[in-house]
Design an enzyme around this catalytic site. Structure first.
Site, PDB file in Angstrom:
ATOM      1  N   GLU A 241       0.836  -1.194   0.000  1.00 56.94           N
ATOM      2  CA  GLU A 241       0.000   0.000   0.000  1.00 56.94           C
ATOM      3  C   GLU A 241       0.874   1.249   0.000  1.00 56.94           C
ATOM      4  O   GLU A 241       2.080   1.186   0.278  1.00 56.94           O
ATOM      5  CB  GLU A 241      -0.941   0.008   1.209  1.00 56.94           C
ATOM      6  N   ASN A 277       9.006   0.181  13.231  1.00 54.44           N
ATOM      7  CA  ASN A 277       7.549   0.092  13.112  1.00 54.44           C
ATOM      8  C   ASN A 277       6.885  -0.423  14.386  1.00 54.44           C
ATOM      9  O   ASN A 277       5.755  -0.894  14.351  1.00 54.44           O
ATOM     10  CB  ASN A 277       7.157  -0.790  11.922  1.00 54.44           C
ATOM     11  N   GLU A 317      -6.771   1.276  14.248  1.00 52.37           N
ATOM     12  CA  GLU A 317      -5.597   2.118  14.017  1.00 52.37           C
ATOM     13  C   GLU A 317      -5.759   2.928  12.735  1.00 52.37           C
ATOM     14  O   GLU A 317      -6.180   2.411  11.703  1.00 52.37           O
ATOM     15  CB  GLU A 317      -4.336   1.258  13.963  1.00 52.37           C
ATOM     16  N   GLU A 330      -5.571  -0.829  10.307  1.00 52.86           N
ATOM     17  CA  GLU A 330      -5.942  -2.182  10.701  1.00 52.86           C
ATOM     18  C   GLU A 330      -6.726  -2.115  12.009  1.00 52.86           C
ATOM     19  O   GLU A 330      -6.770  -1.078  12.668  1.00 52.86           O
ATOM     20  CB  GLU A 330      -4.697  -3.057  10.894  1.00 52.86           C
ATOM     21  N   ARG A 334      -7.707  -7.357  20.090  1.00 55.29           N
ATOM     22  CA  ARG A 334      -7.176  -7.816  21.381  1.00 55.29           C
ATOM     23  C   ARG A 334      -6.965  -6.610  22.284  1.00 55.29           C
ATOM     24  O   ARG A 334      -7.140  -5.459  21.871  1.00 55.29           O
ATOM     25  CB  ARG A 334      -5.838  -8.533  21.175  1.00 55.29           C
ATOM     26  N   PHE A 390      18.764   0.078  18.561  1.00 50.35           N
ATOM     27  CA  PHE A 390      17.748  -0.568  19.396  1.00 50.35           C
ATOM     28  C   PHE A 390      17.772  -2.095  19.293  1.00 50.35           C
ATOM     29  O   PHE A 390      16.736  -2.749  19.408  1.00 50.35           O
ATOM     30  CB  PHE A 390      16.349  -0.048  19.054  1.00 50.35           C
TER      31      PHE A 390
END
Length: 727
Positions: A241, A277, A317, A330, A334, A390
């Protein structure tokens, strides 16, 4: 004990006393009362099909509702905090998730053995697995989550985009279908225009996502994403996308729905600060959202819930551009990792609502009851090295003290205690540190204090980075996007750059700590006085390569320090008050700052007057110490001037030349390595190392030839192990 496929429950009745204080304190600090009515029938016992902090979080609410809990655990987690918190615990397999936490048969058997009537899946693992939810339904066990059909429909990004369209929800431009192969992916990308985002259809948690800015990058992006998706989710299907890059923000809407057709939204969460992400800092509410935009996003989120007959908690989201246009990304079916900040500003216990809904009760709140009270931040504290992009860190927590434990506006959701192990098998999350304030500035100030006070030893962690974010001007002004980290740290995170005043404060603190240590030594022996150290009113303090001469006066309740930079001659005068509140050997050194003397144009010397200063003593050495200040750690050498002169005569240690070697930047498993004799061009991959289910591709920084390979495919390596030698 786990014996093949035989499971034996381990009763935890006797552990109540061990955990009572920490759990009671955690529940008291949550500051929301139960909406449960005593006459409502819930469950007698629930099993939490998860581990770590989220298992502890669910157990806290279950305890509040007088529901007994069952933990399931792998052999790696046998001594974990969540296992001890549960009323009963069942070992379900060895450390790898595929042999324990992802084995449905073992979890169902654990329910049968313990008589658990319902299962809360937490997040991750089987929480969004529709087959698991259906299996529980078929077994007569209640799944504390949405119906299996809704999970299946929304669990795949391609299908969820089609459902969003049907519910008239705004979606990101792209191809609403599965990518067949590389040629198909390139055709889609060429059609919508670069940059594009390659995403795992079954993805989540930032895994299986890559950005491609060109056809060349698309080749590697599709390969890496599909491999990572297959490893993490057992599904390599991908979609492509448009990558929205005009000031995008990642903003999500928390929804709650019941089995009676009621659905509400609990406002938004801002989740734009991300690395790989994956979210790192979240806040609620979001700075730019107007009441009208908030309402529009919330209503679209509710419309999607009703489109699929959704119930339980969920998160829709969105990507929001600089003009406040919003696009559906999306729906997470949960409990979301960052749910605590929503609880802080609404007073709603989301886990409690999930349990009530699962038991068949209607929501206890209506949309008109949902308010925004103050501001909340969440910092995800990870065992990772922010100085190495990270990358995850493993090890044993030799010392661990959560910050401001008695503060009503600080919440630490963790599954960690001193001695806990951070392993290669699971996500390296240590804690979700949450602060609340009457406004954004107050919540941010409290977060800075909490981060400064957080004691973690034994593993590397990302507190230096988090602390820097909460001091950065654009962040404090609310000017953030999903590009925040690459824009603010284009060359990676390198640590905090001390201003002149901050440097003087650190030097004065080091001198005060050193004198406190010497006073302690003098109280038990005459060694300090024999060397003349304790009687000295002048010390030599070196921070990095900068040397300071420090003169001191008064050293009990308050201390006055004249700090002179020996290279520039600049002098700062620092007074530290409340020194007598510090205890010898304590990990935190605190003082009240009063600053005077010279100043610099952008940092006036009295700007910090009256502030509370917090310095962590990471390690004490014969000639100095490691100190953590404003997040970053500094090697500080403290001696008398005479000792400093002698040190200057010592020969320097020669550093090893490692330029001909490729070292593993993190612990993990080797998935791929170029064979000896291979010519590798700059930018091409040399090796792939998997850690915590993230595939890290190690690229050549320049053209090279592989001389020798020191590891084999499938081998487990530690950080800094040599992988490849170059000619």
């Amino acid at each position: 004990e786990y014996m093949g496929t035989s499971l034996t429950p381990m009763l935890r009745v006797g552990s109540q006393a061990v955990r009572s204080a920490s759990i009671a304190g955690a529940i008291a600090r949550r500051r929301f009362a139960t909406s449960h009515v005593a006459s409502e029938k819930l469950f007698d016992k629930i099993l939490i099909a998860n581990r770590g902090e989220i298992a502890c979080r669910v157990m806290a609410t279950a305890k509040k509702l007088n529901i007994k809990t069952v933990a399931v655990y792998s052999t790696a987690d046998a001594n974990a905090k969540f296992v001890r918190m549960a009323d009963e615990a069942v070992c379900i397999g060895p450390p790898p998730s595929l042999q324990s936490y992802l084995v449905m048969d073992n979890i169902v058997e654990a329910c049968r053995l313990t008589g658990a009537q319902a299962v809360h899946p937490g997040y991750g693992f089987l929480s969004t697995n529709s087959k698991f939810a259906k299996r529980l339904e078929d077994e007569g066990i209640t799944f504390i989550g949405p119906p299996s059909k809704a999970i299946e429909q929304l669990g795949y990004k391609i299908e969820s985009k089609k459902l969003a369209l049907a519910a008239k929800v705004n979606i990101v431009p792209g191809f609403a279908g599965k990518v067949a192969n590389l040629e198909h992916a390139l055709k889609i990308a060429d059609g919508i225009g670069y940059p594009v985002m390659v995403k795992a259809d079954a993805g989540g948690g930032g895994k299986g996502i890559r950005i491609a800015n060109s056809r060349e990058e698309m080749v590697e992006a599709l390969k890496s994403s599909s491999e990572e998706a297959a490893s993490s989710f057992g599904n390599a299907d991908m979609l492509v996308e448009k990558f929205v890059n005009n000031g995008p923000r990642h903003i999500e809407i928390q929804v709650l729905a019941d089995k009676h057709g009621n659905a509400i939204y609990l406002n938004e969460r801002e989740c734009s600060i991300q690395r790989r992400n994956q979210k790192v800092v979240e806040e609620a509410p979001s700075v730019p959202l107007t009441p009208a935009i908030r309402k529009a996003m919330g209503e679209q989120a509710v419309a999607l819930c009703k489109q699929v007959g959704y119930f339980s908690a969920g998160t829709v989201e969105f990507l929001v551009d600089d003009r406040l246009n919003f696009y559906f990304l999306e729906m997470n079916t949960r409990l979301q990792v960052e749910h605590p900040i929503t609880e802080k500003i609404t007073g709603v216990d989301i886990v409690e609502q999930m349990i009530r809904v699962a038991a068949g009760h209607p929501l206890s709140i209506k949309q008109k009851d949902v308010k925004i009270n103050g501001w909340a931040f969440e910092s995800r504290v990870y065992a990772e090295n922010p100085y190495r992009n990270f990358l995850p860190s493993i090890g044993t927590l030799t010392d661990y003290i959560e910050p401001l434990a008695d503060h009503p506006d600080v919440r630490s959701d963790s599954g960690i205690v001193p001695g806990s192990e951070i392993s290669i098998y699971y996500d390296p999350l240590i804690c979700k540190l949450v602060t609340w304030g009457k406004d954004r500035a107050t919540a941010a100030e409290l977060m800075r204090k909490a981060l400064d006070s957080y004691v973690i030893r034994g593993v590397q962690h990302n507190i230096p980075f988090l602390r820097e974010v909460f001091a950065e001007p654009d962040f404090l002004a609310g000017k953030i996007t999903t590009n925040y980290i690459p824009e603010k740290f284009p060359k990676g995170f390198t640590g905090h750059v001390l201003s002149r005043v901050e440097r003087a404060e650190l030097v004065a603190s080091a001198a005060a700590i050193f004198k406190m240590q010497q006073r302690r030594k003098a109280s038990v022996s005459d060694s300090a006085n024999e060397s003349g150290t304790f009687d000295q009113d002048e010390l030599s303090v070196k921070v990095g390569e900068t040397l300071f001469a420090v003169r001191m006066a008064d050293m009990f309740h308050a201390g006055h320090f004249e700090v002179r930079n020996t290279a520039t001659g600049d002098v700062d005068e620092i007074t530290l008050g409340d020194l007598d509140a510090n205890k010898y050997g304590a990990p935190l050194f605190t003082a009240r700052v009063a600053t005077g003397g010279e100043s610099e144009p952008d940092h006036p010397a009295d700007e910090n007057e009256g502030k509370e200063l917090i310095v962590q003593v990471i390690e004490s050495k014969p000639l100095g110490m490691k100190l953590q200040y404003i997040g970053s750690v500094y090697d500080v050498s403290v001696t008398t001037p005479a000792h400093r002169e002698l040190l200057g005569r010592m020969p320097e240690k020669v550093k090893l030349d490692l330029s001909k070697f490729l070292l593993s930047p993190m612990p993990g498993k080797v998935l791929f390595v170029q064979p000896p004799g291979t010519k590798v061009a700059a930018g091409e991959p040399i090796a792939h190392v998997e850690a915590m289910k993230m595939i890290n591709v190690l690229h050549a920084t320049n053209d090279c030839v592989v001389k020798g390979v020191k590891v084999a495919k499938g081998q487990t390596v530690a950080a800094d192990d040599i992988l490849v030698e170059f000619e």
